[in-house]
Design an enzyme around this catalytic site. Structure first.
Site, PDB file in Angstrom:
ATOM      1  N   TYR A   1       2.088   2.500   7.574  1.00 21.83           N
ATOM      2  CA  TYR A   1       2.999   1.394   7.856  1.00 21.83           C
ATOM      3  C   TYR A   1       3.607   1.598   9.233  1.00 21.83           C
ATOM      4  O   TYR A   1       3.991   2.715   9.590  1.00 21.83           O
ATOM      5  CB  TYR A   1       4.126   1.333   6.818  1.00 21.83           C
ATOM      6  CG  TYR A   1       3.679   0.988   5.425  1.00 21.83           C
ATOM      7  CD1 TYR A   1       3.743  -0.321   4.966  1.00 21.83           C
ATOM      8  CD2 TYR A   1       3.192   1.969   4.567  1.00 21.83           C
ATOM      9  CE1 TYR A   1       3.344  -0.642   3.674  1.00 21.83           C
ATOM     10  CE2 TYR A   1       2.786   1.653   3.282  1.00 21.83           C
ATOM     11  CZ  TYR A   1       2.857   0.351   2.843  1.00 21.83           C
ATOM     12  OH  TYR A   1       2.453   0.033   1.568  1.00 21.83           O
TER      13      TYR A   1
ATOM     14  N   HIS B   1       3.455  -5.364   5.323  1.00 15.91           N
ATOM     15  CA  HIS B   1       2.390  -4.650   4.631  1.00 15.91           C
ATOM     16  C   HIS B   1       1.779  -3.586   5.546  1.00 15.91           C
ATOM     17  O   HIS B   1       1.945  -3.606   6.771  1.00 15.91           O
ATOM     18  CB  HIS B   1       1.305  -5.630   4.185  1.00 15.91           C
ATOM     19  CG  HIS B   1       1.783  -6.612   3.157  1.00 15.91           C
ATOM     20  ND1 HIS B   1       2.041  -6.244   1.852  1.00 15.91           N
ATOM     21  CD2 HIS B   1       2.050  -7.939   3.242  1.00 15.91           C
ATOM     22  CE1 HIS B   1       2.440  -7.308   1.168  1.00 15.91           C
ATOM     23  NE2 HIS B   1       2.462  -8.345   1.985  1.00 15.91           N
TER      24      HIS B   1
ATOM     25  N   LYS C   1      -6.446  -5.215   5.830  1.00 12.69           N
ATOM     26  CA  LYS C   1      -6.210  -3.842   6.248  1.00 12.69           C
ATOM     27  C   LYS C   1      -7.453  -3.311   6.955  1.00 12.69           C
ATOM     28  O   LYS C   1      -8.583  -3.631   6.570  1.00 12.69           O
ATOM     29  CB  LYS C   1      -5.852  -2.950   5.062  1.00 12.69           C
ATOM     30  CG  LYS C   1      -4.471  -3.225   4.469  1.00 12.69           C
ATOM     31  CD  LYS C   1      -4.226  -2.381   3.256  1.00 12.69           C
ATOM     32  CE  LYS C   1      -2.809  -2.568   2.715  1.00 12.69           C
ATOM     33  NZ  LYS C   1      -2.307  -3.915   2.705  1.00 12.69           N
TER      34      LYS C   1
END
Length: 365
Positions: free
Chosen positions: A264, A272, A319
């Site tokens: 993070y 997120h 991601k």
């Protein structure tokens, strides 16, 4: 993890004097910066934790310590929560909402619980009154009937005791890598022995965290199980966490997305995770992998189907998949004295490989 306080500069009455003081302060700050001395005063908190070898974690039970470690770095998680220790707040909200909208079944259950508690309290009081009467008889004292009735509650005088279900039953759990980072790198955590409750030294913590990972092979002798090795799971995971924490990333567990860790940029409460990382240990000496009593995850070559599956999962949640290779030094090059202290960490290195899913329709430009 730190709170910074800037010293106030003395104020003068004239504009010229104030300007000279500002110039002097700038000169002093510049001179201190040349010699790597900061003009600010840094206050480090001293949190307390207890090592638990069974769960391979460090427990933080103090309320203020939990708040400090979570709000200043998002370390650890609540044992009854997904991340931030919020069990008590959730239970209070549930009970406050339930008190305004109570069903008849809940009222009946509450009355039954109070009746059961009344019978238990009355039986306990009667046993205590009987014991007091026997003691008075032995001593030759007399107890009046009024005193005996006063000791035993009746349905008219008994009141239910305050519920203890909202007592704080949650503690924060730090991974061993997080706990050692807070102890060694930041110096803001004191770890206590689970049996003696005495503070542990840095060397004791380093050895205890390594011996908390017993080899899964039952054929390994106890003497061989506690031999310090550079491929100890604690050292490998600590090298990984230390590397990214010192670069400013917040490192959290990534089991939910089929990876080892998530990175993070600021913390899980802000946005997120941007990167999903897979920790892959690499032995400099292949013979060390054959003789190792540990079964490190991802140490064996993985299939392309496995890689494609993880990449697809993390691509769907926006991601970036990163393969983080931790180079483990050869056992012959690391002395036992180095492994007995954090001095061996200088022999480890990390390299990353970013994996992205190629979509021809989207990447023609």
């Amino acid at each position: 993890m730190t709170s910074v306080h800037q010293a106030n500069s003395p104020q003068t009455q004239t504009k010229g004097g104030r300007k000279r003081n500002q110039n002097n302060n700038k000169f002093i700050a510049t001179a201190l910066g040349i010699f790597a001395i900061s003009p600010v005063r840094v206050l480090n908190p001293r949190c307390k934790g207890t090592f638990d070898p069974i769960t391979r974690s460090v427990w933080i039970t103090g309320q203020n310590d939990r708040i400090i470690l979570w709000r200043h770095g998002f370390f650890g998680k609540g044992n009854l929560s997904r991340s931030e220790p919020s069990w008590l707040l959730r239970q209070s909200n549930i009970r406050s909402a339930a008190s305004t909208q109570t069903t008849s079944e809940e009222v009946t259950a509450k009355r039954r619980a109070e009746r059961k508690q009344f019978k238990s309290d009355r039986a306990r009081a009667m046993a205590a009154a009987a014991a007091e009467a026997e003691a008075a008889f032995v001593e030759g004292r007399t107890i009046s009937a009024e005193e005996t009735r006063a000791l035993i509650p009746s349905a008219a005088t008994w009141k239910p005791s305050s519920s203890t279900q909202n007592a704080h039953q949650e503690h924060m759990q730090l991974t061993l890598a997080e706990a050692f980072f807070l102890t060694w790198a930041l110096g803001c955590l004191n770890i206590y022995h689970p049996k003696t409750l005495e503070p542990m030294s840095l060397r004791e913590i380093w050895i205890a965290f390594q011996t908390a990972y017993p080899p899964p092979d039952l054929q390994v002798s106890p003497s061989q199980a506690h031999v310090l090795r550079p491929d100890n799971p604690f050292i490998v995971n600590y090298v990984f966490l230390h590397h990214y924490r010192t670069l400013g990333w917040v490192v959290k567990n990534g089991l939910k997305f089929c990876v080892d860790y998530l990175l993070y940029k600021r913390g899980p409460v802000f946005h997120h995770a941007e990167f999903a990382l897979v920790l892959i240990p690499v032995y400099q000496d292949p013979e060390d992998a054959k003789s190792s009593p540990f079964l490190l995850p991802n140490a064996e070559p993985f299939s392309w189907q496995w890689l494609s599956t993880i990449n697809r999962v993390n691509s769907q949640v926006q991601k970036t998949l990163v393969l983080s290779y931790v180079n483990i030094p050869a056992l012959s090059r690391v002395s036992p004295s180095e492994l007995a202290s954090p001095a061996c960490l200088k022999r480890y290195s990390i390299r990353e490989v970013v994996v992205r899913r190629f979509v021809p329709a989207r990447m023609r430009d």
